[in-house]
Design an enzyme around this catalytic site. Structure first.
Site, PDB file in Angstrom:
ATOM      1  N   TYR A   1       0.839  -1.201   0.000  1.00 29.96           N
ATOM      2  CA  TYR A   1       0.000   0.000   0.000  1.00 29.96           C
ATOM      3  C   TYR A   1       0.879   1.259   0.000  1.00 29.96           C
ATOM      4  CZ  TYR A   1      -2.950   3.703   1.891  1.00 29.96           C
ATOM      5  OH  TYR A   1      -3.585   4.892   2.098  1.00 29.96           O
TER       6      TYR A   1
ATOM      7  N   PHE B   1      -2.039  10.975   8.028  1.00 25.26           N
ATOM      8  CA  PHE B   1      -1.775  10.034   9.100  1.00 25.26           C
ATOM      9  C   PHE B   1      -3.118   9.317   9.321  1.00 25.26           C
ATOM     10  CE2 PHE B   1       2.699  10.541  10.334  1.00 25.26           C
ATOM     11  CZ  PHE B   1       3.055  11.375   9.292  1.00 25.26           C
TER      12      PHE B   1
HETATM   13  N1  UFG Z   1      -5.355  -2.371  15.295  1.00 21.27           N
HETATM   14  C1  UFG Z   1      -5.611  -3.305  16.270  1.00 21.27           C
HETATM   15  N2  UFG Z   1      -6.775  -4.002  16.191  1.00 21.27           N
HETATM   16  C2  UFG Z   1      -7.678  -3.818  15.197  1.00 21.27           C
HETATM   17  C3  UFG Z   1      -7.420  -2.861  14.216  1.00 21.27           C
HETATM   18  C4  UFG Z   1      -6.232  -2.153  14.296  1.00 21.27           C
HETATM   19  O1  UFG Z   1      -4.825  -3.524  17.174  1.00 21.27           O
HETATM   20  O2  UFG Z   1      -8.720  -4.511  15.195  1.00 21.27           O
HETATM   21  C5  UFG Z   1      -4.119  -1.611  15.368  1.00 21.27           C
HETATM   22  C6  UFG Z   1      -3.264  -1.777  14.140  1.00 21.27           C
HETATM   23  O3  UFG Z   1      -2.444  -2.897  14.235  1.00 21.27           O
HETATM   24  C7  UFG Z   1      -2.517  -0.461  14.133  1.00 21.27           C
HETATM   25  C8  UFG Z   1      -3.504   0.535  14.738  1.00 21.27           C
HETATM   26  O4  UFG Z   1      -4.447  -0.246  15.435  1.00 21.27           O
HETATM   27  O5  UFG Z   1      -1.423  -0.549  14.971  1.00 21.27           O
HETATM   28  C9  UFG Z   1      -4.219   1.368  13.709  1.00 21.27           C
HETATM   29  O6  UFG Z   1      -4.757   0.485  12.734  1.00 21.27           O
HETATM   30  P1  UFG Z   1      -5.803   0.946  11.642  1.00 21.27           P
HETATM   31  O7  UFG Z   1      -6.152  -0.256  10.845  1.00 21.27           O
HETATM   32  O8  UFG Z   1      -6.902   1.714  12.262  1.00 21.27           O
HETATM   33  O9  UFG Z   1      -4.973   1.981  10.789  1.00 21.27           O
HETATM   34  P2  UFG Z   1      -3.588   1.786  10.014  1.00 21.27           P
HETATM   35  O10 UFG Z   1      -2.592   2.604  10.770  1.00 21.27           O
HETATM   36  O11 UFG Z   1      -3.242   0.386   9.771  1.00 21.27           O
HETATM   37  O12 UFG Z   1      -3.928   2.370   8.602  1.00 21.27           O
HETATM   38  C10 UFG Z   1      -4.569   3.616   8.458  1.00 21.27           C
HETATM   39  C11 UFG Z   1      -5.190   3.692   7.067  1.00 21.27           C
HETATM   40  C12 UFG Z   1      -4.117   3.661   6.023  1.00 21.27           C
HETATM   41  C13 UFG Z   1      -3.077   4.703   6.332  1.00 21.27           C
HETATM   42  C14 UFG Z   1      -2.555   4.531   7.713  1.00 21.27           C
HETATM   43  C15 UFG Z   1      -1.556   5.547   8.109  1.00 21.27           C
HETATM   44  O13 UFG Z   1      -6.074   2.605   6.871  1.00 21.27           O
HETATM   45  O14 UFG Z   1      -4.705   3.913   4.789  1.00 21.27           O
HETATM   46  O15 UFG Z   1      -3.635   4.615   8.623  1.00 21.27           O
HETATM   47  O16 UFG Z   1      -1.020   5.167   9.376  1.00 21.27           O
HETATM   48  F1  UFG Z   1      -2.048   4.601   5.477  1.00 21.27           F
END
Ligand code: UFG
Length: 338
Positions: free
Chosen positions: A142, A170
């Site tokens: 991604y 972010f």
């Molecule tokens: N997490 C959990 N449990 C869950 C879901 C998420 O522990 O059920 C954790 C993830 O591992 C991560 C944090 O929570 O550490 C945030 O996860 P999200 O899925 O909410 O967000 P991401 O950081 O993975 O991704 C989001 C967007 C992306 C973007 C990114 C930038 O979906 O498009 O933020 O950090 F690039």
């Protein structure tokens, strides 16, 4: 009527909030969305064209049929974990689709693009907070797909005077302040909604001990072992797009620029859960499971460049605002499968 703006992905979470904000400011807005992950009923005050950025003919038709001044490009696949297992669809949609879009724009003499990029382009940064000059080494497809587009935009800027501003988001959070729009992903994988779904389940009489909430890893090198993210209110993301658009109009010589959008403050997964407990007043329990593929431990923005050059300031810098607005939304619009 002000300028006409095409919003790809305008039926999605961030895109739909952008549509409303622009329409409220008097712009004509056209949404181009394949509805694969968005919702048609989230498109308020705009014309919806159902089409795919993978299809050059559908794109050409939009530019031919309407007098478009600028494009805000939200349409993308954006699940970090999914991208690790299905890189093909990420490169096809996010890179090839964007190339189709900017070629169609270029062919029709439209040279103003605001692009949804991401802090996932930085990968695992060597130092924090992350500035725009922090080296970009993505650790998942991604992030790679978005970085590839940033490079394409720089090269188009140099060669074709194609103006673009890439906004490196972010973690987008929250819902419309007036309760008119919210976050609706299917499947939902994001932390904030999943915590609030668990709170709703318990409020509906579910057993807190049988939590549906999983935390992906508690052994990261952070103060409490869980991942830290910088959560920015979706409404503030949208005002930054408007500010970027104004900068583009004021600076026709602009090539390709990039700005971080965050609030310069990180919350760990455990801290977000604690904040949700306070907002909801509900005992939210969780299970700790193994790490999810592709997750960097800590991402915090230095967004001072956006604040200075875009003259933008987040209206809701505290995560409590995002959580409260999201809680209001989900309380009234709970998911079907609770
Ligand atoms: N997490 C959990 N449990 C869950 C879901 C998420 O522990 O059920 C954790 C993830 O591992 C991560 C944090 O929570 O550490 C945030 O996860 P999200 O899925 O909410 O967000 P991401 O950081 O993975 O991704 C989001 C967007 C992306 C973007 C990114 C930038 O979906 O498009 O933020 O950090 F690039």
């Amino acid at each position: 009527m002000k300028e006409t703006i095409l919003i790809t992905g305008g039926a999605g979470y961030i895109g739909s909030h952008m549509v409303r904000q622009l329409a409220a400011h008097g712009h004509k807005v056209i949404v181009f969305d394949n509805l694969s992950r968005g919702n048609a009923d989230a498109v308020i005050d705009a014309e919806l064209v159902v089409g795919d950025i993978g299809n050059s003919e559908e794109l050409a038709a939009v530019f031919k049929n309407s007098d478009i001044d600028a494009v805000m490009h939200f349409a993308a696949l954006a699940y970090v974990g999914e991208s690790v297992h299905q890189p093909d669809i990420y490169y096809r949609n996010n890179v090839l689709g964007t190339l189709n879009l900017i070629d169609a724009m270029h062919a029709h003499g439209i040279n103003n693009l605001i692009f949804s990029s991401t802090c996932a382009t930085y990968g695992q940064p060597e130092s924090l907070p992350i500035t725009e000059s922090t080296p970009q080494h993505p650790i998942n497809p991604y992030g790679h797909s978005k970085l590839m587009v940033e490079q394409i935009l720089k090269d188009y800027g140099d060669a074709f005077n194609f103006r673009s501003i890439a906004l490196r988001y972010f973690n987008a959070a929250g819902c419309a302040v007036d309760g008119s729009l919210g976050e609706r992903h299917d499947p939902e994988t994001h932390l904030l909604p999943l915590i609030l779904f668990e709170a709703l389940r318990v409020r509906n009489g579910g057993d807190p001990e049988e939590s549906t909430l999983n935390i992906f890893g508690s052994d990261f090198e952070t103060h409490d072992g869980t991942c830290i993210r910088d959560y920015i209110h979706v409404s503030d993301l949208c005002t930054a797009h408007t500010a970027a658009y104004h900068r583009m109009l004021q600076k026709p010589e602009l090539g390709a620029e990039q700005f971080n959008l965050g609030v310069n403050r990180g919350y760990s997964v455990l801290e977000v859960i604690e904040a949700c407990k306070k907002i909801t007043g509900i005992d939210i329990q969780f299970n700790t499971v193994t790490r999810r593929d592709g997750d960097p431990p800590e991402l915090i923005a230095d967004a001072s460049a956006a604040m200075i050059k875009l003259q933008w300031k987040p209206e809701f810098p505290s995560i409590e605002h995002s959580l409260q607005h999201a809680w209001d939304w989900f309380s009234k619009n709970p998911p079907d499968n609770l």
